[in-house]
Design a protein around this motif. Structure first.
Motif, PDB file in Angstrom:
ATOM      1  N   ASN A   1       0.837  -1.197   0.000  1.00 28.94           N
ATOM      2  CA  ASN A   1       0.000   0.000   0.000  1.00 28.94           C
ATOM      3  C   ASN A   1       0.879   1.256   0.000  1.00 28.94           C
ATOM      4  O   ASN A   1       1.039   1.935   1.015  1.00 28.94           O
ATOM      5  N   ILE A   2       1.422   1.569  -1.145  1.00 30.88           N
ATOM      6  CA  ILE A   2       2.360   2.682  -1.300  1.00 30.88           C
ATOM      7  C   ILE A   2       1.718   4.033  -0.944  1.00 30.88           C
ATOM      8  O   ILE A   2       2.329   4.831  -0.241  1.00 30.88           O
ATOM      9  N   PRO A   3       0.485   4.333  -1.402  1.00 35.69           N
ATOM     10  CA  PRO A   3      -0.122   5.628  -1.027  1.00 35.69           C
ATOM     11  C   PRO A   3      -0.277   5.788   0.484  1.00 35.69           C
ATOM     12  O   PRO A   3      -0.024   6.864   1.026  1.00 35.69           O
ATOM     13  N   ALA A   4      -0.695   4.727   1.169  1.00 38.87           N
ATOM     14  CA  ALA A   4      -0.852   4.810   2.628  1.00 38.87           C
ATOM     15  C   ALA A   4       0.498   5.027   3.296  1.00 38.87           C
ATOM     16  O   ALA A   4       0.615   5.826   4.230  1.00 38.87           O
ATOM     17  N   LYS A   5       1.521   4.353   2.821  1.00 36.44           N
ATOM     18  CA  LYS A   5       2.858   4.526   3.407  1.00 36.44           C
ATOM     19  C   LYS A   5       3.335   5.968   3.246  1.00 36.44           C
ATOM     20  O   LYS A   5       3.896   6.554   4.173  1.00 36.44           O
ATOM     21  N   ALA A   6       3.084   6.552   2.087  1.00 35.94           N
ATOM     22  CA  ALA A   6       3.474   7.951   1.864  1.00 35.94           C
ATOM     23  C   ALA A   6       2.690   8.885   2.785  1.00 35.94           C
ATOM     24  O   ALA A   6       3.258   9.817   3.358  1.00 35.94           O
ATOM     25  N   PHE A   7       1.399   8.615   2.949  1.00 38.42           N
ATOM     26  CA  PHE A   7       0.572   9.429   3.844  1.00 38.42           C
ATOM     27  C   PHE A   7       1.103   9.351   5.267  1.00 38.42           C
ATOM     28  O   PHE A   7       1.277  10.374   5.935  1.00 38.42           O
ATOM     29  N   TYR A   8       1.389   8.142   5.755  1.00 40.38           N
ATOM     30  CA  TYR A   8       1.863   7.983   7.127  1.00 40.38           C
ATOM     31  C   TYR A   8       3.231   8.626   7.324  1.00 40.38           C
ATOM     32  O   TYR A   8       3.511   9.201   8.365  1.00 40.38           O
ATOM     33  N   ARG A   9       4.080   8.562   6.305  1.00 37.20           N
ATOM     34  CA  ARG A   9       5.379   9.252   6.404  1.00 37.20           C
ATOM     35  C   ARG A   9       5.171  10.758   6.516  1.00 37.20           C
ATOM     36  O   ARG A   9       5.894  11.434   7.240  1.00 37.20           O
ATOM     37  N   SER A  10       4.161  11.284   5.816  1.00 41.66           N
ATOM     38  CA  SER A  10       3.909  12.725   5.877  1.00 41.66           C
ATOM     39  C   SER A  10       3.459  13.158   7.270  1.00 41.66           C
ATOM     40  O   SER A  10       3.548  14.327   7.616  1.00 41.66           O
ATOM     41  N   LEU A  11       2.989  12.211   8.072  1.00 42.50           N
ATOM     42  CA  LEU A  11       2.575  12.483   9.448  1.00 42.50           C
ATOM     43  C   LEU A  11       3.709  12.286  10.447  1.00 42.50           C
ATOM     44  O   LEU A  11       3.516  12.453  11.639  1.00 42.50           O
ATOM     45  N   GLY A  12       4.871  11.897   9.953  1.00 41.35           N
ATOM     46  CA  GLY A  12       5.994  11.626  10.839  1.00 41.35           C
ATOM     47  C   GLY A  12       6.090  10.174  11.253  1.00 41.35           C
ATOM     48  O   GLY A  12       6.900   9.827  12.112  1.00 41.35           O
ATOM     49  N   GLY A  13       5.271   9.313  10.654  1.00 44.26           N
ATOM     50  CA  GLY A  13       5.317   7.888  10.976  1.00 44.26           C
ATOM     51  C   GLY A  13       6.631   7.262  10.542  1.00 44.26           C
ATOM     52  O   GLY A  13       7.118   7.531   9.445  1.00 44.26           O
ATOM     53  N   GLN A  14       7.184   6.446  11.406  1.00 49.24           N
ATOM     54  CA  GLN A  14       8.444   5.768  11.135  1.00 49.24           C
ATOM     55  C   GLN A  14       8.201   4.268  11.041  1.00 49.24           C
ATOM     56  O   GLN A  14       7.704   3.669  11.990  1.00 49.24           O
TER      57      GLN A  14
ATOM     58  N   THR B   1       4.397   6.691  15.429  1.00 50.11           N
ATOM     59  CA  THR B   1       4.795   8.074  15.631  1.00 50.11           C
ATOM     60  C   THR B   1       4.773   8.327  17.126  1.00 50.11           C
ATOM     61  O   THR B   1       3.839   7.926  17.825  1.00 50.11           O
ATOM     62  N   GLU B   2       5.820   8.918  17.628  1.00 47.37           N
ATOM     63  CA  GLU B   2       5.906   9.210  19.056  1.00 47.37           C
ATOM     64  C   GLU B   2       5.041  10.425  19.368  1.00 47.37           C
ATOM     65  O   GLU B   2       4.858  11.312  18.552  1.00 47.37           O
ATOM     66  N   ILE B   3       4.503  10.468  20.570  1.00 50.78           N
ATOM     67  CA  ILE B   3       3.672  11.573  21.012  1.00 50.78           C
ATOM     68  C   ILE B   3       4.534  12.531  21.808  1.00 50.78           C
ATOM     69  O   ILE B   3       5.169  12.147  22.783  1.00 50.78           O
ATOM     70  N   ASP B   4       4.558  13.773  21.376  1.00 50.08           N
ATOM     71  CA  ASP B   4       5.302  14.818  22.067  1.00 50.08           C
ATOM     72  C   ASP B   4       4.341  15.978  22.284  1.00 50.08           C
ATOM     73  O   ASP B   4       4.191  16.824  21.419  1.00 50.08           O
ATOM     74  N   PRO B   5       3.655  15.985  23.439  1.00 47.25           N
ATOM     75  CA  PRO B   5       2.599  17.000  23.642  1.00 47.25           C
ATOM     76  C   PRO B   5       3.085  18.423  23.607  1.00 47.25           C
ATOM     77  O   PRO B   5       3.995  18.938  23.743  1.00 47.25           O
TER      78      PRO B   5
END
Length: 105
Positions: free
Chosen positions: A78-91, A101-105
């Motif tokens: 699922n390449i589009p989903a992976k790109a979306f999650y990377r745009s959110l800072g997902g590792q 993605t780590e939570i940093d309040p």
């Protein structure tokens, strides 16, 4: 009931989530982790910020319960989903097959 994002009067996306009450065995900080089970945005609403808004709602929920991270799985194909999650800072964690993605309040 999962949060729903509405655009122009109609439902355009939703997320399904759950929080494990106890930390996972690999959680070294002894804080809860929020798992995003599903994120779906209708095709007509993609690119309108609906997915980002849903994940931001989830992030605020995670902060509110003192979670250290949001984690989810994504199919390798699922390449589009992976790109979306990377745009959110997902590792990605290729070993465990999850994205976080780590939570940093």
């Amino acid at each position: 009931m999962a949060p729903v994002r509405r655009v122009g009067g109609g439902a355009r996306g939703r997320d399904r989530r759950h929080r494990r009450p106890l930390p996972h065995p690999w959680t070294y900080d002894l804080k809860p982790v929020v798992w995003l089970k599903e994120l779906y945005v209708t095709e007509a609403a993609r690119g309108m910020g609906v997915g980002h808004a849903l994940v931001e709602q989830l992030r605020q929920h995670a902060i509110g319960i003192g979670a250290s991270a949001i984690k989810w799985t994504v199919l390798k194909s699922n390449i589009p989903a992976k790109a979306f999650y990377r745009s959110l800072g997902g590792q990605p964690d290729e070993y465990l097959g999850i994205v976080a993605t780590e939570i940093d309040p």
